[in-house]
Write a protein that holds these residues in place. Structure first.
Motif, mmCIF file in Angstrom:
data_model
loop_
_atom_site.group_PDB
_atom_site.id
_atom_site.type_symbol
_atom_site.label_atom_id
_atom_site.label_comp_id
_atom_site.label_asym_id
_atom_site.label_seq_id
_atom_site.Cartn_x
_atom_site.Cartn_y
_atom_site.Cartn_z
ATOM 1 N N ARG A 1 0.827 -1.205 0.000
ATOM 2 C CA ARG A 1 0.000 0.000 0.000
ATOM 3 C C ARG A 1 0.858 1.251 0.000
ATOM 4 N N ILE A 2 0.362 2.269 -0.684
ATOM 5 C CA ILE A 2 1.002 3.578 -0.667
ATOM 6 C C ILE A 2 0.022 4.541 -0.009
ATOM 7 N N LEU A 3 0.476 5.229 1.010
ATOM 8 C CA LEU A 3 -0.360 6.209 1.690
ATOM 9 C C LEU A 3 -0.324 7.508 0.894
ATOM 10 N N ILE A 4 -1.483 7.953 0.439
ATOM 11 C CA ILE A 4 -1.568 9.217 -0.293
ATOM 12 C C ILE A 4 -1.543 10.340 0.739
ATOM 13 N N PRO A 5 -0.616 11.286 0.617
ATOM 14 C CA PRO A 5 -0.511 12.367 1.600
ATOM 15 C C PRO A 5 -1.837 13.140 1.749
ATOM 16 N N ALA A 6 -2.102 13.618 2.954
ATOM 17 C CA ALA A 6 -3.351 14.320 3.263
ATOM 18 C C ALA A 6 -3.590 15.500 2.331
ATOM 19 N N ALA A 7 -2.551 16.253 1.995
ATOM 20 C CA ALA A 7 -2.721 17.411 1.110
ATOM 21 C C ALA A 7 -3.228 16.978 -0.264
ATOM 22 N N VAL A 8 -2.773 15.840 -0.738
ATOM 23 C CA VAL A 8 -3.218 15.325 -2.038
ATOM 24 C C VAL A 8 -4.660 14.834 -1.938
ATOM 25 N N ARG A 9 -4.989 14.139 -0.855
ATOM 26 C CA ARG A 9 -6.372 13.664 -0.671
ATOM 27 C C ARG A 9 -7.340 14.832 -0.630
#
Length: 67
Positions: free
Chosen positions: A13-21
């Motif tokens: 899994r890759i965690l998508i950074p909060a700013a991108v979400r």
């Protein structure tokens, strides 16, 4: 274009950074499209953004005032 750093977890899994979400308007459970470019680059798009883009492309071929 902005660049963010993310870490690949053991599970793949890759965690998508909060700013991108926030920018994509996605949250837990949201569907996203992941495209692998010929170069190997990954492109992540929210489903709603992909639909908007598809509708814009189709609209080019529909005369004004027609649905």
């Amino acid at each position: 274009m902005e660049t963010y750093s993310a870490r690949l977890e053991r599970s793949g899994r890759i965690l998508i950074p909060a700013a991108v979400r926030r920018r994509l308007g996605i949250s837990e459970g949201s569907q996203v499209l992941v495209k692998v470019e010929e170069s190997g680059a990954l492109q992540v798009t929210s489903r709603s953004q992909a639909l908007v883009k598809a509708r814009q492309e189709i609209r080019k071929y529909i005369p004004a005032g027609r649905d």
